[in-house]
Design a protein around this motif. Structure first.
Motif, PDB file in Angstrom:
ATOM      1  N   GLU A   1       0.812  -1.213   0.000  1.00 27.47           N
ATOM      2  CA  GLU A   1       0.000   0.000   0.000  1.00 27.47           C
ATOM      3  C   GLU A   1       0.848   1.268   0.000  1.00 27.47           C
ATOM      4  O   GLU A   1       0.383   2.330  -0.416  1.00 27.47           O
ATOM      5  N   LEU A   2       2.086   1.154   0.453  1.00 27.60           N
ATOM      6  CA  LEU A   2       2.911   2.355   0.637  1.00 27.60           C
ATOM      7  C   LEU A   2       3.332   3.018  -0.666  1.00 27.60           C
ATOM      8  O   LEU A   2       3.306   4.253  -0.760  1.00 27.60           O
ATOM      9  N   PRO A   3       3.731   2.264  -1.708  1.00 24.69           N
ATOM     10  CA  PRO A   3       4.008   2.939  -2.986  1.00 24.69           C
ATOM     11  C   PRO A   3       2.785   3.688  -3.511  1.00 24.69           C
ATOM     12  O   PRO A   3       2.912   4.783  -4.083  1.00 24.69           O
ATOM     13  N   LYS A   4       1.606   3.130  -3.322  1.00 29.27           N
ATOM     14  CA  LYS A   4       0.371   3.801  -3.748  1.00 29.27           C
ATOM     15  C   LYS A   4       0.179   5.101  -2.966  1.00 29.27           C
ATOM     16  O   LYS A   4      -0.220   6.130  -3.523  1.00 29.27           O
ATOM     17  N   LEU A   5       0.471   5.046  -1.665  1.00 20.61           N
ATOM     18  CA  LEU A   5       0.323   6.228  -0.821  1.00 20.61           C
ATOM     19  C   LEU A   5       1.300   7.317  -1.251  1.00 20.61           C
ATOM     20  O   LEU A   5       0.925   8.493  -1.362  1.00 20.61           O
ATOM     21  N   LEU A   6       2.554   6.950  -1.498  1.00 24.79           N
ATOM     22  CA  LEU A   6       3.563   7.928  -1.902  1.00 24.79           C
ATOM     23  C   LEU A   6       3.226   8.540  -3.264  1.00 24.79           C
ATOM     24  O   LEU A   6       3.394   9.749  -3.472  1.00 24.79           O
ATOM     25  N   THR A   7       2.742   7.716  -4.178  1.00 21.22           N
ATOM     26  CA  THR A   7       2.371   8.207  -5.508  1.00 21.22           C
ATOM     27  C   THR A   7       1.227   9.208  -5.405  1.00 21.22           C
ATOM     28  O   THR A   7       1.257  10.282  -6.029  1.00 21.22           O
ATOM     29  N   ALA A   8       0.223   8.872  -4.597  1.00 21.24           N
ATOM     30  CA  ALA A   8      -0.916   9.768  -4.420  1.00 21.24           C
ATOM     31  C   ALA A   8      -0.494  11.055  -3.718  1.00 21.24           C
ATOM     32  O   ALA A   8      -0.947  12.151  -4.071  1.00 21.24           O
ATOM     33  N   ALA A   9       0.375  10.933  -2.741  1.00 20.15           N
ATOM     34  CA  ALA A   9       0.828  12.108  -1.991  1.00 20.15           C
ATOM     35  C   ALA A   9       1.593  13.065  -2.893  1.00 20.15           C
ATOM     36  O   ALA A   9       1.427  14.290  -2.817  1.00 20.15           O
ATOM     37  N   LEU A  10       2.446  12.520  -3.752  1.00 23.38           N
ATOM     38  CA  LEU A  10       3.259  13.356  -4.627  1.00 23.38           C
ATOM     39  C   LEU A  10       2.391  14.138  -5.617  1.00 23.38           C
ATOM     40  O   LEU A  10       2.734  15.254  -6.013  1.00 23.38           O
ATOM     41  N   LYS A  11       1.267  13.558  -5.999  1.00 27.32           N
ATOM     42  CA  LYS A  11       0.364  14.221  -6.944  1.00 27.32           C
ATOM     43  C   LYS A  11      -0.520  15.271  -6.268  1.00 27.32           C
ATOM     44  O   LYS A  11      -1.110  16.113  -6.950  1.00 27.32           O
ATOM     45  N   TYR A  12      -0.595  15.214  -4.949  1.00 24.48           N
ATOM     46  CA  TYR A  12      -1.487  16.116  -4.225  1.00 24.48           C
ATOM     47  C   TYR A  12      -0.853  17.505  -4.117  1.00 24.48           C
ATOM     48  O   TYR A  12       0.342  17.687  -4.328  1.00 24.48           O
ATOM     49  N   GLU A  13      -1.660  18.490  -3.748  1.00 27.83           N
ATOM     50  CA  GLU A  13      -1.148  19.841  -3.534  1.00 27.83           C
ATOM     51  C   GLU A  13      -0.065  19.819  -2.454  1.00 27.83           C
ATOM     52  O   GLU A  13      -0.215  19.187  -1.415  1.00 27.83           O
ATOM     53  N   ASN A  14       1.060  20.510  -2.718  1.00 27.21           N
ATOM     54  CA  ASN A  14       2.223  20.474  -1.814  1.00 27.21           C
ATOM     55  C   ASN A  14       2.704  19.032  -1.631  1.00 27.21           C
ATOM     56  O   ASN A  14       3.119  18.631  -0.538  1.00 27.21           O
ATOM     57  N   GLY A  15       2.656  18.292  -2.734  1.00 25.31           N
ATOM     58  CA  GLY A  15       2.934  16.864  -2.680  1.00 25.31           C
ATOM     59  C   GLY A  15       4.291  16.487  -2.130  1.00 25.31           C
ATOM     60  O   GLY A  15       4.411  15.527  -1.362  1.00 25.31           O
ATOM     61  N   TRP A  16       5.340  17.238  -2.515  1.00 28.66           N
ATOM     62  CA  TRP A  16       6.667  16.850  -2.025  1.00 28.66           C
ATOM     63  C   TRP A  16       6.774  17.023  -0.512  1.00 28.66           C
ATOM     64  O   TRP A  16       7.510  16.278   0.152  1.00 28.66           O
ATOM     65  N   GLU A  17       6.034  17.970   0.050  1.00 29.22           N
ATOM     66  CA  GLU A  17       6.037  18.123   1.509  1.00 29.22           C
ATOM     67  C   GLU A  17       5.326  16.935   2.155  1.00 29.22           C
ATOM     68  O   GLU A  17       5.757  16.432   3.200  1.00 29.22           O
ATOM     69  N   TRP A  18       4.239  16.484   1.539  1.00 33.35           N
ATOM     70  CA  TRP A  18       3.529  15.321   2.076  1.00 33.35           C
ATOM     71  C   TRP A  18       4.406  14.071   2.022  1.00 33.35           C
ATOM     72  O   TRP A  18       4.451  13.289   2.985  1.00 33.35           O
ATOM     73  N   VAL A  19       5.104  13.873   0.929  1.00 36.39           N
ATOM     74  CA  VAL A  19       6.010  12.718   0.828  1.00 36.39           C
ATOM     75  C   VAL A  19       7.056  12.784   1.938  1.00 36.39           C
ATOM     76  O   VAL A  19       7.386  11.767   2.564  1.00 36.39           O
ATOM     77  N   THR A  20       7.560  13.978   2.201  1.00 36.67           N
ATOM     78  CA  THR A  20       8.601  14.147   3.223  1.00 36.67           C
ATOM     79  C   THR A  20       8.124  13.707   4.604  1.00 36.67           C
ATOM     80  O   THR A  20       8.800  12.929   5.283  1.00 36.67           O
ATOM     81  N   ILE A  21       6.967  14.197   5.031  1.00 35.78           N
ATOM     82  CA  ILE A  21       6.524  13.844   6.383  1.00 35.78           C
ATOM     83  C   ILE A  21       6.069  12.385   6.452  1.00 35.78           C
ATOM     84  O   ILE A  21       6.186  11.748   7.501  1.00 35.78           O
ATOM     85  N   ILE A  22       5.584  11.840   5.342  1.00 29.73           N
ATOM     86  CA  ILE A  22       5.227  10.415   5.329  1.00 29.73           C
ATOM     87  C   ILE A  22       6.471   9.570   5.542  1.00 29.73           C
ATOM     88  O   ILE A  22       6.475   8.605   6.330  1.00 29.73           O
ATOM     89  N   LEU A  23       7.576   9.913   4.882  1.00 25.90           N
ATOM     90  CA  LEU A  23       8.817   9.146   5.030  1.00 25.90           C
ATOM     91  C   LEU A  23       9.402   9.311   6.431  1.00 25.90           C
ATOM     92  O   LEU A  23       9.942   8.353   7.004  1.00 25.90           O
TER      93      LEU A  23
END
Length: 267
Positions: free
Chosen positions: A16-38
């Motif tokens: 599920e995690l690659p799906k979550l990261l892919t969706a997060a990156l596409k979202y507004e401020n996506g790179w920030e979301w990827v950062t806090i998820i990691l």
């Protein structure tokens, strides 16, 4: 059993995690979301702590971050967490765009309640079944929330057979009971935490852009002696220059393998 605040939270599956990261990156401020998820996935940071991380907290040479936990209300509340290769390579990738010391300035300006709601939208966008369960209070709660990432890293380490004390020390649980016995930042302690982090699987490689680093990542280098690291540098130079024959190169690798084993035994 007593109903706890996070009693219904479930860890995420690795798939599920690659799906979550892919969706997060596409979202507004996506790179920030990827950062806090990691940060949550590889260090167990809570949402309130993940949005407070700063570039100045990172030691790039030794690949660790110093941070504090808002939940643990003590005068001395410092943590030192080694950076997993996925997280470190992601940070290398995004740091060239940094304009402030805060790594995620937009998310840091929002409240955690708003961020939790947005995270739920990202989970839905990823097609992950968040589940739902009616609480004793009569309210319905989702089983996949940001805090689930913290549960995920603990579950991974448990499945890998990492001792409970090591798991607690990495994610900060130990701080609530016997924090004071862990807070000496010795080389041996950091090496032990790096080994714990190194056991965690990669979920970002090939999913999000990660920096390519020619030199050994500090997370790996930190496990080895200075002499072994010098040998690695020499072998890389040999390979780059195509110097020496194949037999000589194999002999060098055999010698290096013995030195690595010796180095790890000493630690």
């Amino acid at each position: 059993p007593k109903e706890g605040k996070y009693s219904t939270r479930r860890p995420l599956e690795k798939a599920e995690l690659p799906k979550l990261l892919t969706a997060a990156l596409k979202y507004e401020n996506g790179w920030e979301w990827v950062t806090i998820i990691l940060f949550a996935l590889y260090l167990g940071l809570r949402l309130s702590d993940a949005i407070r991380v700063k570039w100045s907290m990172i030691n790039w040479e030794e690949a660790y971050i110093d941070y504090s936990q808002l939940k643990l209300k003590r005068q001395k509340n410092e943590e030192r967490g080694p950076l997993h290769d996925d997280l470190l390579r992601w940070l290398y990738h995004i740091k060239k765009h940094a304009k402030t010391d805060c790594i995620v300035p937009v998310l840091a300006s929002r409240g955690t309640t708003s961020l939790s709601t947005t995270f739920s939208r990202i989970v839905d966008l990823a097609g992950i079944d968040a589940g739902a369960e009616e609480r004793l209070s009569g309210l319905t709660t989702r089983k996949v929330v940001f805090h689930s990432l913290r549960h995920t890293v603990v579950t991974w380490l448990d499945d890998l057979g990492v001792p409970e004390t090591h798991r607690e020390e990495l994610v900060g649980h130990a701080g609530q009971r016997n924090h004071k016995v862990h807070k000496k930042y010795s080389h041996t302690r950091l090496v032990g935490l790096r080994r714990t982090v190194a056991k965690l699987p990669s979920v970002a490689d090939g999913v999000i852009p990660l920096a390519k680093i020619d030199k050994p990542l500090p997370t790996s280098a930190g496990l080895l002696s200075d002499e072994v690291q010098r040998q690695f540098a020499r072998l890389r130079a040999m390979a780059k220059a195509n110097a020496g024959d194949a037999n000589a190169f194999e002999r060098e690798l055999d010698t290096l393998q013995i030195q690595i084993q010796t180095s790890l035994r000493k630690d």
